[in-house]
Structure formats: C-alpha cells, structure tokens
Design an enzyme around this catalytic site. Structure first.
Site: not given
Length: 252
Positions: A95, A129, A195
C-alpha cells in the site's frame, strides 16, 4: 544455508492493519525449516547504507505519514533504496510502501508529491476509497499462486511501460479499479495493496519471496522443505471462496 537478513523499512510509520505480521510470517517459516532470519528496523534518521540486506519490507501508511518520509528519502535513503532495487534485492512493499516506490503521488485536489522513482508507475488520489477483501492471481514470474487479502486505498496506481503487474484481479479493485491489474513486479520488487497481513494466509507467496531472496544472495535457487500448511491453506481457501461468491465481510 546463510542467515536471511531482513530490513524492516520505516516500521514506526508504515504499519497499517498489522502489516508487520509479514515479517513475523517470514521469520517463522524460516525457523520451522531450521533456517535463520536477522531482522533490522531502519527508520527515519537512520543512515544505514542498506547494502547488507537480502529482503526489504515496507508496510502501509496514511498520506500524511508518507509525506513525513520525503525529507528522509531525499537525505540519502532514497538513493540507497534505488541502488538496492537495481542490485536485485527482494522488496515486499504494501500500500503506502508500494506507492512510495513509484514516481509520484498526486492528491485528489492536484497536490503532487514526488516519491522514489525506483519503479516506473504513479498514483493519483481518488474521491472514493476502494475497500474490501479481494483476490488476485500472481503472474507466472512470481509463482502463479492465488493471493487473498484486504485492500483499503483511495490512490489509483498506473504502471509504466517498463514494468508488469504483480498479478491480475479475480475479485476486487486492485491498482485502480479499471484495468484489472494488482500491484507491480519489477526486478525483485513485489508491490501490492494487500493488507491483512498478506503473507500468513498465502504460504505459496511467502515461500516465493524466500526462494527469490536466497537465490539473489547465493546464486542458487533453494529447494525449500515442505511445511504443514493445513491451517494457512484453510484460511486462504475460506477467504477465497467468500471473496469469489461475494460473502466476504458479511455476517453469517
């Protein structure tokens, strides 16, 4: 076999969603095989030349945390990271750590932050997002396994002509939500948005990184002793099934 020397880059600011668990996973998989890992934390202000490490890890961070790193990168660490990339050292970047390896990040209101330029890609901030469990298939040069993870980013990443995606999205958004790509693979740089941390439930990907790091270190690709990955594969397969059928993250 020699000890694998791991450099944890910017652990004090790049560690969203338990990303440091990737370090724990690598060291544990080495230990189960009777192999050794030596982990060094290299943070803001450290002047380590980075020449002695075999594998580098950087996790995710918020936009303002990435900006904090710009002065430190410009003070010399950026040159050291670029040199390590071109020298073929293995990098796993997640990320914000992934975005940092590119040319620049441009916010949604047009503010541009120049980053490392170690790999030819750029990222632009979006208003919405991209969040959720997702899955992608690694390219053959990265082992070809299926990876499951969790993405949460507003940045849209676009790859340059000299690099390839780490994989292709099976379900989810990936790099930008449009072209079906996820992450980047350049030399031995593995960058992605996953993640979780990503490695514990993706043992094939974990071992691919270990093999690549030892191959770069010794010149010979090792045959790793098989491990009992029953629990890891159960986690992987359960998440993959739920991602593909659209039930991941929903209450039973």
């Amino acid at each position: 076999m020699d000890t694998l020397k791991i450099c944890h880059l910017y652990p004090e600011v790049l560690n969203l969603y338990g990303d440091r668990g990737n370090i724990r996973c690598l060291t544990q998989r080495l230990a189960w095989r009777g192999m050794k890992a030596e982990v060094t934390r290299v943070g803001i202000g450290d002047s380590d030349p980075l020449t002695d490490y075999d594998l580098f890890f950087s996790g995710g961070g918020q936009d303002f945390e990435q900006e904090v790193l710009l002065k430190d990168l410009a003070a010399g660490k950026g040159d050291n990271i670029r040199a390590a990339v071109e020298d073929g050292k293995v990098f796993l970047c997640i990320c914000g750590g992934y975005q940092m390896m590119g040319n620049y990040y441009e916010t949604s209101d047009g503010v541009r932050c120049d980053f490392l330029g170690a790999v030819d890609f750029y990222t632009k901030g979006g208003e919405k997002r991209m969040i959720g469990n997702y899955a992608f298939e690694l390219g053959t040069e990265s082992g070809g396994s299926t990876v499951v993870g969790f993405e949460n980013h507003s940045g849209r990443t676009y790859l340059g002509s000299g690099v390839t995606p780490l994989g292709h999205v099976l379900k989810g958004c990936g790099n930008n939500g449009n072209d079906g790509t996820e992450g980047v693979r350049y030399r031995n740089v593995f960058g992605c948005y996953s993640h979780g941390p990503v490695l514990p439930k993706n043992p094939a990907f974990s071992d691919e990184l270990i093999r690549d790091a030892f191959q770069r270190k010794t010149g010979t690709r090792p045959e790793l002793e098989p491990l009992d990955d029953t629990v890891e594969l159960l986690a992987h397969d359960t998440v993959l099934e739920r991602v593909l059928n659209g039930t991941a993250g929903k209450e039973e």
